[in-house]
Design a protein around this motif. Structure first.
Motif: not given
Length: 271
Positions: A107, A109, A112, A131, A133, A138-139, A141, A144, A146, A225
């Protein structure tokens, strides 16, 4: 010399790298069940300072799932040497050119840039984290997931009674919605129907229809996500069926597979 026979449906080889400091042992069962949907976990490594008592819960999990623990001492207080070790190993594995994708379980950053770098090489990156994260990771990947979903799924499977295999079956041609039972107490999120409707408008054919698989791919490109389970449904088709006031569904025969395919379009006002 005879050539090696091709395997068109050969599963992808994945490297699974887990940040023990930012992942829970309770979700591992669901984690590897989810990863199996994407390919084969060829490498399974987990990073942490195993001299610390807070990682004690991982011991049995590592044995049960044959995960290789990588020891990384915390050289300086406040500095996360574990992250550096994971990133270095990821790059080493990348340059072997043996893998089709990576599963980054954290989780944090700090990964990234790693996710972005792996994608620059044409590899698929699956992220797994809570969640909380941060959005940049997230973006970064391709997909993503949870981990709260994975823990809920695992709890549901453990609580589900035997002899329930016929539940949810329907007659041919029917497409009822099948909401997922939520093992977690958390209330499902509100379905983003306006967002889905816009995607349908962007990718549909001249009659307004889009194949469900294409819709799912288009949604994933914009929201890595996005997951039907966040909204109380097992899969995207169930979510769409549950929004009958906004979307229409049509079952068609598929010439490519010989089976059936679902198509969806926005329902016009008054229809």
């Amino acid at each position: 010399m005879a050539s090696k026979p091709s395997t068109p449906q050969q599963q992808k080889l994945l490297a699974v790298l887990i940040d023990a400091d930012n992942a829970s042992a309770a979700m591992v069962e669901g984690l590897f069940e989810e990863i199996a949907k994407f390919g084969v976990a060829s490498v399974k490594r987990i990073y942490g300072d195993w001299t610390q008592p807070n990682l004690g819960k991982w011991k049995q999990v590592l044995l049960d799932h044959s995960i290789q623990p990588i020891q990384q001492f915390a050289y300086t207080r406040g500095k996360n040497a574990t992250d550096s070790a994971l990133i270095i190993d990821a790059m080493d594995l990348l340059y072997t050119r043996r893998f089709d994708g990576f599963c980054l379980v954290s989780s944090d950053s700090d990964f990234t840039r790693l996710a972005a770098r792996l994608r620059e090489e044409g590899l698929t990156v699956y992220g797994f984290g809570e969640e909380k994260t941060p959005a940049p990771f997230v973006s970064a990947c391709d997909k993503f997931i949870y981990t709260e979903i994975l823990r809920a799924d695992a709890a549901q499977a453990a609580d589900e009674p035997a002899g329930n295999g016929d539940k949810g079956k329907t007659t041919a041609g029917s497409v009822p919605a099948e909401p997922a039972k939520s093992a977690a107490k958390k209330k499902p999120q509100k379905v983003p129907v306006d967002f889905i409707a816009k995607i349908i408008d962007d990718v549909n054919d001249e009659d307004g229809w889009v194949e469900l698989g294409m819709l799912g791919q288009s949604i994933g490109k914009l929201r890595p996500a996005f997951d039907a389970r966040l909204y109380g449904f097992k899969k995207l088709s169930d979510l769409i069926k549950g929004q009958a006031k906004r979307f229409e569904l049509q079952v068609r025969g598929s010439s490519a597979t010989g089976g059936e395919a679902l198509y969806v379009r926005n329902r016009k006002a008054g229809r």
